[in-house]
Scaffold this motif. Structure first.
Motif, PDB file in Angstrom:
ATOM      1  N   GLU A 111       2.997  22.269  76.639  1.00 61.57           N
ATOM      2  CA  GLU A 111       3.346  23.212  77.704  1.00 61.57           C
ATOM      3  C   GLU A 111       3.309  22.502  79.049  1.00 61.57           C
ATOM      4  O   GLU A 111       2.438  21.672  79.320  1.00 61.57           O
ATOM      5  CB  GLU A 111       2.380  24.398  77.699  1.00 61.57           C
ATOM      6  CG  GLU A 111       2.435  25.201  76.403  1.00 61.57           C
ATOM      7  CD  GLU A 111       1.456  26.364  76.422  1.00 61.57           C
ATOM      8  OE1 GLU A 111       1.549  27.192  77.348  1.00 61.57           O
ATOM      9  OE2 GLU A 111       0.585  26.415  75.526  1.00 61.57           O
ATOM     10  N   ILE A 159      -8.538  18.018  78.152  1.00 57.10           N
ATOM     11  CA  ILE A 159      -7.652  18.974  78.821  1.00 57.10           C
ATOM     12  C   ILE A 159      -6.200  18.708  78.425  1.00 57.10           C
ATOM     13  O   ILE A 159      -5.426  19.626  78.143  1.00 57.10           O
ATOM     14  CB  ILE A 159      -7.829  18.893  80.351  1.00 57.10           C
ATOM     15  CG1 ILE A 159      -9.214  19.426  80.748  1.00 57.10           C
ATOM     16  CG2 ILE A 159      -6.745  19.684  81.075  1.00 57.10           C
ATOM     17  CD1 ILE A 159      -9.553  19.229  82.216  1.00 57.10           C
ATOM     18  N   LEU A 178      -3.591  21.272  76.467  1.00 61.19           N
ATOM     19  CA  LEU A 178      -2.343  21.683  77.112  1.00 61.19           C
ATOM     20  C   LEU A 178      -1.163  21.562  76.150  1.00 61.19           C
ATOM     21  O   LEU A 178      -0.168  22.299  76.283  1.00 61.19           O
ATOM     22  CB  LEU A 178      -2.087  20.818  78.352  1.00 61.19           C
ATOM     23  CG  LEU A 178      -3.009  21.059  79.556  1.00 61.19           C
ATOM     24  CD1 LEU A 178      -2.680  20.081  80.678  1.00 61.19           C
ATOM     25  CD2 LEU A 178      -2.909  22.484  80.064  1.00 61.19           C
ATOM     26  N   VAL A 215      -6.945  27.536  79.752  1.00 60.83           N
ATOM     27  CA  VAL A 215      -7.438  26.189  79.481  1.00 60.83           C
ATOM     28  C   VAL A 215      -8.916  26.229  79.101  1.00 60.83           C
ATOM     29  O   VAL A 215      -9.358  25.527  78.176  1.00 60.83           O
ATOM     30  CB  VAL A 215      -7.209  25.284  80.711  1.00 60.83           C
ATOM     31  CG1 VAL A 215      -7.896  23.931  80.517  1.00 60.83           C
ATOM     32  CG2 VAL A 215      -5.720  25.086  80.957  1.00 60.83           C
ATOM     33  N   ARG A 267       0.585  19.760  83.131  1.00 66.57           N
ATOM     34  CA  ARG A 267       0.443  18.713  82.108  1.00 66.57           C
ATOM     35  C   ARG A 267       0.874  17.355  82.646  1.00 66.57           C
ATOM     36  O   ARG A 267       0.234  16.329  82.372  1.00 66.57           O
ATOM     37  CB  ARG A 267       1.274  19.085  80.883  1.00 66.57           C
ATOM     38  CG  ARG A 267       1.159  18.079  79.748  1.00 66.57           C
ATOM     39  CD  ARG A 267       2.016  18.500  78.575  1.00 66.57           C
ATOM     40  NE  ARG A 267       1.838  17.586  77.483  1.00 66.57           N
ATOM     41  CZ  ARG A 267       2.436  16.392  77.361  1.00 66.57           C
ATOM     42  NH1 ARG A 267       3.245  15.983  78.327  1.00 66.57           N
ATOM     43  NH2 ARG A 267       2.206  15.635  76.301  1.00 66.57           N
ATOM     44  N   ARG A 327       2.726  23.824  82.133  1.00 68.34           N
ATOM     45  CA  ARG A 327       1.535  24.256  82.871  1.00 68.34           C
ATOM     46  C   ARG A 327       0.909  25.436  82.130  1.00 68.34           C
ATOM     47  O   ARG A 327       1.606  26.248  81.513  1.00 68.34           O
ATOM     48  CB  ARG A 327       1.878  24.628  84.319  1.00 68.34           C
ATOM     49  CG  ARG A 327       2.984  25.637  84.467  1.00 68.34           C
ATOM     50  CD  ARG A 327       3.281  25.898  85.944  1.00 68.34           C
ATOM     51  NE  ARG A 327       4.420  26.790  86.108  1.00 68.34           N
ATOM     52  CZ  ARG A 327       5.694  26.373  86.218  1.00 68.34           C
ATOM     53  NH1 ARG A 327       5.971  25.076  86.173  1.00 68.34           N
ATOM     54  NH2 ARG A 327       6.681  27.237  86.376  1.00 68.34           N
ATOM     55  N   VAL A 328      -0.422  25.545  82.260  1.00 66.47           N
ATOM     56  CA  VAL A 328      -1.197  26.575  81.557  1.00 66.47           C
ATOM     57  C   VAL A 328      -2.186  27.183  82.548  1.00 66.47           C
ATOM     58  O   VAL A 328      -2.761  26.465  83.393  1.00 66.47           O
ATOM     59  CB  VAL A 328      -1.946  25.970  80.344  1.00 66.47           C
ATOM     60  CG1 VAL A 328      -2.777  27.042  79.646  1.00 66.47           C
ATOM     61  CG2 VAL A 328      -0.956  25.334  79.374  1.00 66.47           C
ATOM     62  N   THR A 371      -5.501  28.533  84.190  1.00 64.18           N
ATOM     63  CA  THR A 371      -6.833  27.896  84.118  1.00 64.18           C
ATOM     64  C   THR A 371      -7.757  28.603  83.142  1.00 64.18           C
ATOM     65  O   THR A 371      -8.504  27.955  82.407  1.00 64.18           O
ATOM     66  CB  THR A 371      -7.479  27.866  85.507  1.00 64.18           C
ATOM     67  OG1 THR A 371      -7.474  29.192  86.066  1.00 64.18           O
ATOM     68  CG2 THR A 371      -6.725  26.939  86.443  1.00 64.18           C
TER      69      THR A 371
END
Length: 702
Positions: free
Chosen positions: A632, A625, A629, A640, A682, A634-635, A637
């Motif tokens: 970045e 995971i 990522l 992801v 992240r 935050r990604v 869901t």
């Protein structure tokens, strides 16, 4: 004188020793015994010879024709001269509980008796009227003949012509008497034989001779046409006392309890209105005896309950018709066929009448069950093959048998699990939980959103319910409790999947409360059963309503009725008043199924199937995971999940949001909402990896 006296007793001559009686000749004794035995054998051979028996049957048969014809003619004559017919019909109507018909026949009887009274009163006046008529007729005849004679005498100018017409009539009468005298003798000889021939003809037409008197080929009544008298006799001999007594009271009009006998496919159908005091359940419970009374096998007679009160509907197959195979599936014969999930119906087989049986799969969860090796997988696969011809349908399939029955769906299904182990059950459970996640995503979509159908298929689902495996969260995968992951995932799809076109088709075998829980059974809209062992299993498979209405998969013959299913569903046309229908499904073998699957693949863009028959080497979800990522913060869901699938399709291709959430639960890096959408941070993942004793390559890269 004394020399001529014969002594009364003569002393034996002891000088020569005792005198013994002469022994009989053995040959003289044995010879009559042998003659008697030979005679007995000859008589027995003559009596038991087939020609003798044939001649005896011939004589008995034609003799019974005469006796039966005499009885029938006498009965007809008696009925025509008396009110017995009306009285018999009244008794029959009363025995059947049909009071309106009884009242109508009573009115007819009253009218008949009134008319008969008038006729008898007229007979009392008949002699007087006959004398008057004779006098008047004689006078008019003689007067007419004299008038004619006078005319002739005037025309011929001969007075003797006056009595010429009378003389001619007298001569004609004399000739008639002479002819009658000549014919009378032969008529007395021939007349009785003609009457006997007429009686023989009546008896032969009505077949009044018993069966044993007929030749062998006619004594075998298997497959004989179904007639009202045969049905009534079969019902009378069922062993139900009220029914037997009512039919005896009805006499020759017992057929009044039957509706029309209609041709129905490879058999006939008839409705029977039972007399008062006889329940439909009593007749249903004697199906085997009824079939034998009708000269049929048990599987060739079906008893259902129509809407009319006190009525059973009998479907009686032509002898041997159900043992003949049906034709190939239209999926095989029509290579241009396509499917429409929403408006179409799968061409699945034929009903007992020989009509095409088609099944709608639109917004219906499906359950099919039966004993092992009865054609369950083939029947379920045939429905999936038709559905595959609709390019909009997505499949996720778990075959927990794992022998290749669903291998042709590689390239059609997005997920294909094949295998019977606990690992495969875990994968199947995760597949169904992934469908739950997709269902929940669709439910949260804006109103009016149109979704493509998502169909999950779990074949041999009993393996999942009986799986003993327990996850890291201490929750079992199998079982029927609220803690069971597979059970709860199935229940969630049953509860809400229909609203967003997410459906589950399950196939199980030999159902019990342990391997097919009640809530799962009752969650299916379409319930299908092949041959089962007991009535209790039939109730599990189809429900009480269907079984109480006549559904009897437990009476199908194991091994002989392969592919024959009993269906309870609103997705198939069921005759009015019935709760189920019996269908003989088309069999599509594995090789042919592969060809149909190839046609379905040609209708679609390329689909990469995630084959999860082997879980492969261990992976590090947290490290992977963090890898996807990148840099970045935050990604989302779902993004992801896509990146994980691209990174390792074998490990993550079948992952859903539930799988992702489970991998992060309890780590402190669970997905959270940002701007109303679920994301993964992240920094949280990196902090967890840095805190592990062995961070692995992912943390090192960080």
């Amino acid at each position: 004188m004394t020399d001529n006296v014969v002594p009364l007793f003569k002393e034996p001559d002891l000088s020569t020793g005792p005198t013994l009686a002469a022994a009989p000749d053995p040959a003289a004794v044995v010879r009559p015994v042998r003659v008697w035995k030979r005679t007995a054998r000859g008589v027995r051979a003559a009596v038991t010879h087939e020609q003798t028996r044939t001649a005896a049957r011939l004589i008995a048969r034609h003799g019974m024709y005469v006796i039966g014809g005499t009885r029938i003619t006498a009965k007809r004559t008696w009925d025509g001269r008396t009110a017995s017919r009306y009285e018999r019909m009244i008794r029959a109507a009363e025995a059947a509980g049909n009071w309106e018909e009884a009242k109508e026949w009573e009115e007819r009887l009253t009218r008949y008796r009134a008319a008969r009274h008038h006729r008898r009163m007229d007979l009392l006046k008949a002699p007087q009227d006959a004398v008057k008529s004779a006098l008047y007729g004689t006078g008019l005849t003689v007067g007419g003949l004299l008038a004619l004679g006078i005319v002739l005498a005037i025309a011929n100018k001969d007075v003797t012509d006056v009595i010429a017409p009378i003389t001619a009539v007298i001569d004609a009468i004399a000739w008639i008497v002479w002819i009658a005298t000549v014919v009378w003798g032969p008529a007395l000889v021939i007349g009785p034989w003609l009457a006997l021939l007429a009686l023989w003809g009546v008896g032969r037409h009505q077949q009044t001779a018993p069966q044993w008197t007929f030749p062998a080929q006619q004594r075998d009544d298997t497959g004989a046409p179904i007639t009202p008298s045969i049905v009534v006799t079969a019902l009378r001999d069922l062993g139900i006392a009220p029914l037997r007594n009512a039919i005896k009271e009805m006499g020759d009009v017992g057929a009044a309890m039957l509706g029309p006998i209609r041709i129905a496919g490879c058999g006939v159908e008839v409705d029977v209105t039972l007399p008062s005091g006889v329940s439909t359940a009593e007749v249903q419970g004697r199906r085997r005896k009824l079939a034998e009374n009708l000269a049929r096998h048990e599987h060739e007679v079906f008893i259902t309950i129509p809407t009319a009160a006190r009525t059973v509907r009998l479907w009686i197959a032509d002898s041997g018709a159900l043992d003949e195979p049906i034709g190939p599936s239209p999926l095989v014969t029509d290579e241009t066929m396509t499917a429409n999930y929403k408006t179409g119906k799968a061409p699945w087989g034929q009903d007992l009448r020989g009509d095409a049986a088609t099944l709608s799969l639109y917004q219906r969860h499906l359950l099919i069950t039966g004993l092992s090796n009865q054609g369950k997988t083939a029947a379920l696969r045939a429905l999936a093959l038709w559905l595959a011809l609709d390019r909009t349908v997505e499949f996720r399939i778990a075959d927990l048998k794992g022998v290749g029955d669903w291998g042709m769906f590689d390239g059609l299904a997005t997920t294909l699990i094949q295998g019977p182990t606990d690992e495969h059950v875990i994968e199947a459970t995760e597949m169904v939980e992934g469908m739950v996640a997709e269902m929940e995503r669709r439910i949260q979509a804006p109103p009016g959103t149109v979704f493509t159908p998502l169909v999950g298929i779990v074949d041999e689902a009993q393996v999942a319910f009986m799986c003993p495996a327990v996850g890291d969260d201490k929750r079992p995968y199998g079982g029927s409790k609220a803690t069971s992951r597979y059970f709860m995932a199935v229940r969630k799809i049953h509860n809400q999947g229909r609203a967003v076109d997410v459906f589950l088709h399950e196939g199980t075998q030999d159902p019990t409360d342990q391997n097919l829980p009640k809530l799962v059974r009752e969650g299916a809209h379409t319930r299908i059963s092949l041959a089962l062992g007991t009535e209790s299993q039939a109730r599990m498979a189809l429900g009480d309503k269907a079984v109480d209405g006549g559904a009897a998969p437990h009476l199908l013959r194991q091994g002989l009725d392969k592919g024959t299913v009993v269906v309870a569903s609103d997705g198939i046309t069921i005759p009015a008043g019935q709760a189920s229908i019996t269908v003989r499904t088309h069999y599509i073998d594995t090789d042919t199924a592969a060809l149909i699957a190839d046609r379905a693949k040609a209708l679609r863009a390329g689909i990469t199937t995630t084959q999860t028959t082997d879980r492969g080497p261990a992976v590090d979800p947290l490290g992977d995971i963090l890898t996807v990522l990148g840099t970045e913060t935050r990604v989302l869901t779902h993004e992801v999940l896509k990146r994980l699938a691209a990174l390792n399709a074998k490990a993550y291709g079948g992952w859903s949001f539930i799988d992702l959430k489970r991998a992060l639960d309890g780590t402190g890096a669970e997905p959270y909402k940002s701007d109303g959408r679920m994301v993964i941070g992240r920094d949280r993942i990196a902090r967890i990896l840095n805190g592990r004793p062995e961070t692995g390559s992912a943390s090192a890269a960080e």
